[in-house]
Design a protein around this motif. Structure first.
Motif, PDB file in Angstrom:
ATOM      1  N   PRO A  14       0.823  -1.210   0.000  1.00 18.06           N
ATOM      2  CA  PRO A  14       0.000   0.000   0.000  1.00 18.06           C
ATOM      3  C   PRO A  14       0.861   1.266   0.000  1.00 18.06           C
ATOM      4  O   PRO A  14       2.008   1.254   0.424  1.00 18.06           O
ATOM      5  N   VAL A  15       0.285   2.363  -0.467  1.00 15.83           N
ATOM      6  CA  VAL A  15       0.962   3.653  -0.471  1.00 15.83           C
ATOM      7  C   VAL A  15       0.793   4.258   0.920  1.00 15.83           C
ATOM      8  O   VAL A  15      -0.320   4.363   1.438  1.00 15.83           O
ATOM      9  N   ILE A  16       1.904   4.620   1.545  1.00 17.05           N
ATOM     10  CA  ILE A  16       1.865   5.200   2.895  1.00 17.05           C
ATOM     11  C   ILE A  16       2.480   6.586   2.835  1.00 17.05           C
ATOM     12  O   ILE A  16       3.544   6.780   2.253  1.00 17.05           O
ATOM     13  N   VAL A 164      16.322  21.539  19.872  1.00 12.67           N
ATOM     14  CA  VAL A 164      17.146  20.351  20.031  1.00 12.67           C
ATOM     15  C   VAL A 164      16.221  19.144  19.934  1.00 12.67           C
ATOM     16  O   VAL A 164      15.145  19.136  20.529  1.00 12.67           O
ATOM     17  N   ILE A 165      16.651  18.140  19.145  1.00 12.05           N
ATOM     18  CA  ILE A 165      15.857  16.909  19.033  1.00 12.05           C
ATOM     19  C   ILE A 165      16.722  15.718  19.423  1.00 12.05           C
ATOM     20  O   ILE A 165      17.947  15.772  19.366  1.00 12.05           O
ATOM     21  N   ASP A 166      16.052  14.656  19.815  1.00 11.24           N
ATOM     22  CA  ASP A 166      16.716  13.381  20.095  1.00 11.24           C
ATOM     23  C   ASP A 166      16.498  12.490  18.882  1.00 11.24           C
ATOM     24  O   ASP A 166      15.383  12.018  18.650  1.00 11.24           O
ATOM     25  N   PRO A 167      17.526  12.252  18.063  1.00  6.84           N
ATOM     26  CA  PRO A 167      17.323  11.479  16.831  1.00  6.84           C
ATOM     27  C   PRO A 167      16.940  10.024  17.083  1.00  6.84           C
ATOM     28  O   PRO A 167      16.357   9.389  16.204  1.00  6.84           O
ATOM     29  N   SER A 168      17.217   9.509  18.268  1.00 10.05           N
ATOM     30  CA  SER A 168      16.835   8.116  18.549  1.00 10.05           C
ATOM     31  C   SER A 168      15.336   7.982  18.825  1.00 10.05           C
ATOM     32  O   SER A 168      14.824   6.895  18.915  1.00 10.05           O
ATOM     33  N   SER A 169      14.648   9.123  18.954  1.00 10.52           N
ATOM     34  CA  SER A 169      13.214   9.073  19.229  1.00 10.52           C
ATOM     35  C   SER A 169      12.360   9.412  18.004  1.00 10.52           C
ATOM     36  O   SER A 169      11.181   9.687  18.135  1.00 10.52           O
ATOM     37  N   LEU A 170      12.949   9.374  16.797  1.00 13.74           N
ATOM     38  CA  LEU A 170      12.185   9.700  15.584  1.00 13.74           C
ATOM     39  C   LEU A 170      11.113   8.650  15.336  1.00 13.74           C
ATOM     40  O   LEU A 170      11.347   7.455  15.453  1.00 13.74           O
ATOM     41  N   ARG A 171       9.923   9.128  15.048  1.00 14.40           N
ATOM     42  CA  ARG A 171       8.775   8.257  14.774  1.00 14.40           C
ATOM     43  C   ARG A 171       8.136   8.677  13.463  1.00 14.40           C
ATOM     44  O   ARG A 171       8.079   9.834  13.119  1.00 14.40           O
ATOM     45  N   PHE A 172       7.611   7.688  12.759  1.00 13.06           N
ATOM     46  CA  PHE A 172       6.913   7.938  11.494  1.00 13.06           C
ATOM     47  C   PHE A 172       5.491   8.361  11.788  1.00 13.06           C
ATOM     48  O   PHE A 172       4.800   7.784  12.588  1.00 13.06           O
TER      49      PHE A 172
END
Length: 172
Positions: A14-16, A164-172
């Motif tokens: 599917p297209v997401i 400032v962001i935490d790159p380990s917490s990236l969510r789609f």
């Protein structure tokens, strides 16, 4: 070896659609007003918890801190002197050489000096806190995702300085 490259549409699954957002992010804002003296980190740079990211001009806050320290010292000396005076008057009163009114007046002066000392210490704590707020620090380890100010800019209370962001917490 020869390979033929062709343009084909991928048609499996599917297209997401969506965006990637960090769960942990901090929009760091100025807690005191002042001129931005230094921006120590730029977009994409890694930061550790507690790293200084932005320094604001602390000249007036440093002066307030010095003034509060001197006022606290003076209030302590005044209290010490009024306590010595009270002790002398208590000794004189015990031998009947001073009036009860003089003793009560000395107690009032001592109590006022205690109140002045408490107020001076409170002003010292407030001045120290203001001084600390001229350095904007990273709340957690991460990456500077967006720098909003440069050296020479004026920072008002509440103005966004950096993200400032935490790159380990990236969510789609």
């Amino acid at each position: 070896d020869i390979m033929t490259v062709a343009s084909n549409a991928l048609a499996s699954g599917p297209v997401i659609t969506g965006t990637i957002q960090p769960e942990r992010r901090a929009d760091l804002r100025a807690e005191v007003s002042g001129i931005v003296m230094q921006v120590l980190k730029d977009n994409g740079e890694a930061v550790n918890r507690g790293d200084v990211l932005v320094r604001l001009d602390d000249t007036s806050y440093r002066d307030q801190l010095a003034s509060a320290e001197q006022a606290s010292r003076a209030a302590q000396q005044s209290l010490d002197q009024s306590e010595r005076q009270l002790d002398r008057l208590k000794t004189l009163r015990a031998s009947g050489m001073t009036s009860m009114q003089a003793l009560e007046d000395s107690e009032i002066r001592r109590n006022n000096a205690q109140s002045e000392l408490v107020a001076a210490k409170a002003r010292l704590v407030a001045a120290n806190l203001q001084m600390q707020r001229t350095s904007v620090r990273a709340p957690f380890a991460g990456i500077v995702s967006e720098r909003k100010v440069s050296a020479g800019d004026t920072a008002q209370i509440g103005k966004e300085l950096v993200k400032v962001i935490d790159p380990s917490s990236l969510r789609f």
